[in-house]
Scaffold this active site. Sequence first.
Site, PDB file in Angstrom:
ATOM      1  N   ASP A  43      -1.244   0.018   4.066  1.00 44.33           N
ATOM      2  CA  ASP A  43      -0.772  -0.339   2.729  1.00 44.33           C
ATOM      3  C   ASP A  43      -1.057  -1.785   2.330  1.00 44.33           C
ATOM      4  OD1 ASP A  43       0.379   2.060   3.381  1.00 44.33           O
ATOM      5  OD2 ASP A  43       2.425   1.466   2.947  1.00 44.33           O
ATOM      6  N   TYR A 102       7.059  -3.727   8.124  1.00 41.19           N
ATOM      7  CA  TYR A 102       6.512  -2.689   7.250  1.00 41.19           C
ATOM      8  C   TYR A 102       6.330  -3.218   5.826  1.00 41.19           C
ATOM      9  CZ  TYR A 102       6.643   1.209  10.596  1.00 41.19           C
ATOM     10  OH  TYR A 102       6.396   2.067  11.634  1.00 41.19           O
ATOM     11  N   ASP A 162       9.966  -0.206   1.782  1.00 44.08           N
ATOM     12  CA  ASP A 162       8.927  -0.604   0.824  1.00 44.08           C
ATOM     13  C   ASP A 162       9.495  -1.299  -0.415  1.00 44.08           C
ATOM     14  OD1 ASP A 162       7.396   0.833   2.650  1.00 44.08           O
ATOM     15  OD2 ASP A 162       7.300   2.622   1.385  1.00 44.08           O
ATOM     16  N   GLU A 220       7.746   7.068  -1.083  1.00 44.00           N
ATOM     17  CA  GLU A 220       7.345   5.780  -0.526  1.00 44.00           C
ATOM     18  C   GLU A 220       6.747   4.883  -1.610  1.00 44.00           C
ATOM     19  OE1 GLU A 220       6.267   6.164   4.082  1.00 44.00           O
ATOM     20  OE2 GLU A 220       4.661   6.882   2.783  1.00 44.00           O
TER      21      GLU A 220
END
Length: 487
Positions: A43, A102, A162, A220
Amino acid sequence: MRQSANELKKRALKKVVDRKEIVARDPYRLHFHIMPPVGLLNDPNGFVFYKGQYHMFYQWNPFQTEHGAKFWGHVISEDLVHWKEAQIALAPDQWYDKNGCYSGSAVVFRETLYVFYTGNVKNEQGDRESYQCLAVSKDGIHFEKRGPVIHVPTGYTAHFRDPKVFEKNGRWYMVLGAQTEGMQGEVVLYMSTDLENWSFQGTLAGSGRHGLVDFGYMWECPDLFELGGKDILLACPQGLPPEGFQFNNTFQSGYISGKVDYETVSFQHDAFVELDRGFDFYAPQTTLGASGRRILVGWMGNAEEEGTIQPTVQHEWIHALTVPRELEWKDSKLLQRPIAELQLLREDEIQYSDVAVREKAVMLPRVNSQVFELVIEVEDFDATVLSVELGGKTSFHYNANTKVCTLKRGKFSSEGIESRHCVLENLDSIQILKDTSSVEIFINNGEEVFTSRVFDKLEADQVRFTSEDGCVMLHVRKWNLKRVIDY
C-alpha cells in the site's frame, strides 16, 4: 529480544546493498514507477506535499517477497515524476507496532509532518492487536514516534486499521477501516482538535448500511475527500462475490459518492463503483497537490495469495505503485487521468493520422517498444470490434455491439489467457502507459481504467491494430518514455 529501530533499519539497508545487483539485473524492472529496492511493496502511505516536495511512503518488507513485519519505505519528488529514495521512515521496533507498521496517512500542521499508522501486534497467544499510532517530523526525514492515540473501541475486532486524516471546517477528522464483531465491514469516523486526542464519532458507511446489503466482512484503506461538490469515500471491501464483470479480483477497490453530515455522522450516497477494471489495483490513497489538484496513487497489486509466482521474485522484489493520477468529478463519475507532469518523460514523438483499421492487421512503423505512451483517438467507428495488441499476450478490445471493453493478458502461473471487462457506451480515446511489466489503460479521458502487471517476452513488439466487420479510423500518437527510476 526486540531489535531497536536503528538495528532494524541497518538490517534492511544491508539487504538492499547485498541484493542490489540481483534486483538490477531483472529485465522486468520498471522505468517510471515507484518500486521497492528489494523485497515486497504494497500500500501507498502518507502521500503528502510538505515543504515544497511530495513525500510518498509505502508498505515494505525488505527481507522477503512475502507479507511480513512491514516498514515504511520513503521516496521524495518535486514533480511527482522523478523520485529519489529517502531514509527508512518507520521500523517495527515498539511494543505497539512490533509485527508491522501498517498503512496510514500524513498531514501538515504548523510546519510539522504528522504521520498516522496502524501498529500491528501478535500477542503471546497469537491473537491480533491493533493500535492507531502517531509519529511526527520537523524535516520530513526523521520521525519521532509518539505511540498509540486510538485503541480498538467496543464492538469491533482487531481488524481496525488504515487511518486517513484530513481537515474539515477547522477540525481534524480520521476515517478508519473496520470490522464489527458481527463480521461486517465498515468505515468509522473520529474527530480531533489537536491531532493527538481523538474521539469516536460513529459509523460513516459500510456493509448493511444505506443500501449496501451484506457488502463485505472488512473495509480497508478508506479515504474521504470533497471533489466537484461531492463527498467521495474510497474504500476496499473484502469478501464481495463476483457479479458478472464486477468484483472479479480477490479484493475490490472503489468509491461511493454523496453528502456527509459530520454532525450526525451520516452519509447519503450512491452505489459502490469500482475504481479500476484491471487485475492489479488496490489500496489507493489521495492527496491535495500544490496547485489544488486531487491526486491518487494505488498499489499495483491485489493481495493475491499466489502473488509470489510473479517472475520478479527470482530477482528478490515484487510489486509497484501506479503512476499518479489526477481526479475529476464529472457527469456523476470519478475520472482518473495520468498527471500532466508525466509528459516530461516523452521523447521521439510519432504521429499517424487517418489510420484505417480493417480485418488485416495494421502495424505502424516505430509504434513498438516495451516502454512507451500510446494515445489513440477514434475518428470514426464503423465496425463491430477494435483490437489493440500490445505484444505477447496483452491486448485491449472494444465491442461496439455489446458495449464491452476487455483487457487480456497471459496467466502468470500457467498457460492461457485471462480477461477483465467493463461496459462502456462508446469508445472515443485510449491512452496506454506501458512500462516493461506494467500497463495502465485510460479509456475516454479517464472514464474507465485498466491497471495490470504483464510479463510478456521482453522484445520490442510491434503494436497491432485490427477490426472486425468494418473499418475504424484512428489518429495515433506514440512516445518513448525516459527512465527516471534508478533504484
